[in-house]
Scaffold this motif. Structure first.
Motif, short mmCIF file in Angstrom:
data_model
loop_
_atom_site.label_atom_id
_atom_site.label_comp_id
_atom_site.label_asym_id
_atom_site.label_seq_id
_atom_site.Cartn_x
_atom_site.Cartn_y
_atom_site.Cartn_z
N SER A 5 0.85 -0.71 -0.19
CA SER A 5 -0.02 0.18 0.06
C SER A 5 0.42 1.40 -0.03
O SER A 5 0.40 1.93 0.39
N HIS A 6 2.57 0.78 -0.10
CA HIS A 6 3.66 2.45 0.06
C HIS A 6 4.09 2.03 -0.29
O HIS A 6 5.25 1.29 0.89
N CYS A 7 4.90 2.38 -1.59
CA CYS A 7 6.23 1.82 -2.17
C CYS A 7 6.52 3.33 -3.04
O CYS A 7 5.44 4.46 -3.48
N VAL A 62 2.45 15.52 -1.78
CA VAL A 62 3.43 16.62 -0.95
C VAL A 62 4.00 16.19 0.57
O VAL A 62 2.77 16.33 1.39
N HIS A 63 4.38 15.41 0.26
CA HIS A 63 5.11 14.90 1.68
C HIS A 63 5.99 16.61 2.44
O HIS A 63 6.69 17.54 2.12
N PRO A 64 5.35 16.01 3.63
CA PRO A 64 5.70 17.55 5.06
C PRO A 64 7.48 17.81 4.79
O PRO A 64 7.39 18.83 4.96
N GLY A 92 -1.90 12.64 -1.34
CA GLY A 92 -0.31 12.23 -0.10
C GLY A 92 1.05 11.90 -1.14
O GLY A 92 0.88 11.56 -1.83
N GLU A 93 2.11 11.73 -0.04
CA GLU A 93 2.24 11.56 1.03
C GLU A 93 2.43 12.81 1.87
O GLU A 93 2.60 13.46 1.24
N THR A 94 1.07 12.82 2.83
CA THR A 94 1.15 14.40 3.86
C THR A 94 1.31 14.19 4.70
O THR A 94 1.09 13.23 5.28
N VAL A 128 -0.72 9.46 5.08
CA VAL A 128 -1.25 10.00 6.04
C VAL A 128 0.54 10.07 6.74
O VAL A 128 0.69 8.80 6.96
N HIS A 129 1.65 10.84 6.96
CA HIS A 129 3.44 10.73 7.17
C HIS A 129 3.23 11.04 8.84
O HIS A 129 3.18 12.55 8.50
N THR A 130 3.44 10.60 9.80
CA THR A 130 3.44 11.43 11.04
C THR A 130 4.57 10.79 11.98
O THR A 130 4.78 9.95 11.80
N PHE A 151 -2.41 5.85 8.27
CA PHE A 151 -1.89 6.34 9.17
C PHE A 151 -1.01 5.67 8.18
O PHE A 151 -0.29 3.89 8.66
N HIS A 152 0.58 6.04 7.49
CA HIS A 152 1.27 4.76 7.08
C HIS A 152 2.71 4.54 8.20
O HIS A 152 2.72 5.60 8.53
N CYS A 153 3.19 3.28 7.51
CA CYS A 153 4.70 3.13 8.27
C CYS A 153 4.39 3.49 9.53
O CYS A 153 5.52 4.10 10.26
N THR A 201 5.42 -1.61 2.61
CA THR A 201 7.35 -1.79 2.26
C THR A 201 7.81 -0.33 2.82
O THR A 201 8.69 -0.37 3.47
N ASP A 202 7.12 0.84 2.26
CA ASP A 202 7.87 1.66 1.61
C ASP A 202 8.78 1.84 0.81
O ASP A 202 9.86 2.74 1.93
N ALA A 203 9.24 1.39 0.52
CA ALA A 203 9.99 0.73 -0.74
C ALA A 203 10.72 2.34 -1.21
O ALA A 203 10.15 3.23 -1.37
ZN LIG Z 1 5.89 8.57 5.48
#
Ligand SMILES: [Zn+2]
Ligand SMILES: [Zn+2]
Length: 258
Positions: A5-7, A62-64, A92-94, A128-130, A151-153, A201-203
């Motif tokens: 769900s996130h790479c 746009v990433h934070p 996102g990821e925001t 969401v990256h927090t 909420f990712h990763c 993975t956030d690969a």
């Molecule tokens: Zn992130």
């Protein structure tokens, strides 16, 4: 089948061998991938990857870290425009990253709120990256109760997980849950109901054990799913089915591979 769900497939780490990376993902049962936008200037690249593969979707956002580079009134319109593409299934990821603070917090909040507002309006989920920003993250989310997402990763505590769940957000776990020192996070995995969990993975970052320290890639989603299964005491098949259902229920614009 599993969903990564996130790479970040457009990152230079995959420049030389993306076809092989995608083949290994397929061989390991990763049937759908969501490649995540971090800068609008890279949107074209990730969208092209999604367009070229029926089982790959993308986001716009746009990433934070980069929040200061995109001013809010234009950003809202840009997100709305990009959201029109069929392959764009989320924003996102925001979010907020007060660990690195690469952009000033005021600009991170402004950017995050813009994503939440547009996501609520268009009914598109927010990735969401927090990090080190629990309180402000929740405060922003509470201003836009129509927005939903994930909420990712996830690497926060049980209270933050509960706060996300209470607001209708899903929790996505990465390879971090395979790390030896992540005992507390594994307790959070036990706590979050399986029908609220995604895997990712956030690969190319954060390769799970047994690949730790190397480049991460979508095929390794399997290692994270295996740990989830172990912690939940259910067969891997059940984790695969449930997290896949969760993904398609949240990212409604994405369709299951036939
Ligand atoms: Zn992130
Ligand atoms: Zn990411």
């Amino acid at each position: 089948m599993l969903v990564d769900s996130h790479c970040h497939l457009n990152f230079p780490d995959f420049k030389d061998d993306l076809p092989a990376v995608l083949r290994r993902a397929q061989l390991n049962g990763i049937g759908t991938l969501l490649t995540i936008n971090t800068r609008l200037s890279e949107f074209q690249d990730i969208h092209a990857i999604a367009e070229a593969h029926s089982h790959i979707y993308c986001t716009a956002g746009v990433h934070p870290h980069d929040a200061q580079d995109y001013a809010s009134p234009e950003l809202a319109q840009q997100l709305k425009d990009l959201a029109q593409f069929p392959k764009v299934v989320g924003l996102g990821e925001t979010g907020l990253d007060y660990y690195y603070n690469n952009s000033p917090s005021a600009e991170q909040i402004d950017s995050f709120e813009t994503h939440l507002a547009v996501g609520g309006e268009l009914d598109l989920p927010i990735v969401v990256h927090t990090r080190n920003a629990d309180e402000d993250t929740l405060a922003a989310m509470d201003k836009y109760p129509n927005a939903k997402g994930v909420f990712h990763c996830f690497s926060g505590g049980r209270e933050m997980a509960k706060a996300g769940l209470d607001r209708g957000y899903l929790i996505s776990f990465s390879g971090i849950i395979t790390f030896k020192k992540a005992e507390e996070l594994r307790d959070v995995v036990k706590y979050v109901p399986l029908d609220k969990i995604l895997v990712e993975t956030d690969a190319p970052f954060l390769a799970p054990i047994p690949h730790r320290g190397k480049r991460n890639e979508p095929a390794f989603t399997l290692h994270t799913a295996e740990i989830v299964a172990e912690l939940k005491g259910v067969p891997l098949k059940e984790v695969a089915e449930q997290t896949t259902n969760n993904f398609f229920n949240l990212f409604k614009k994405a369709s299951r591979p036939i």
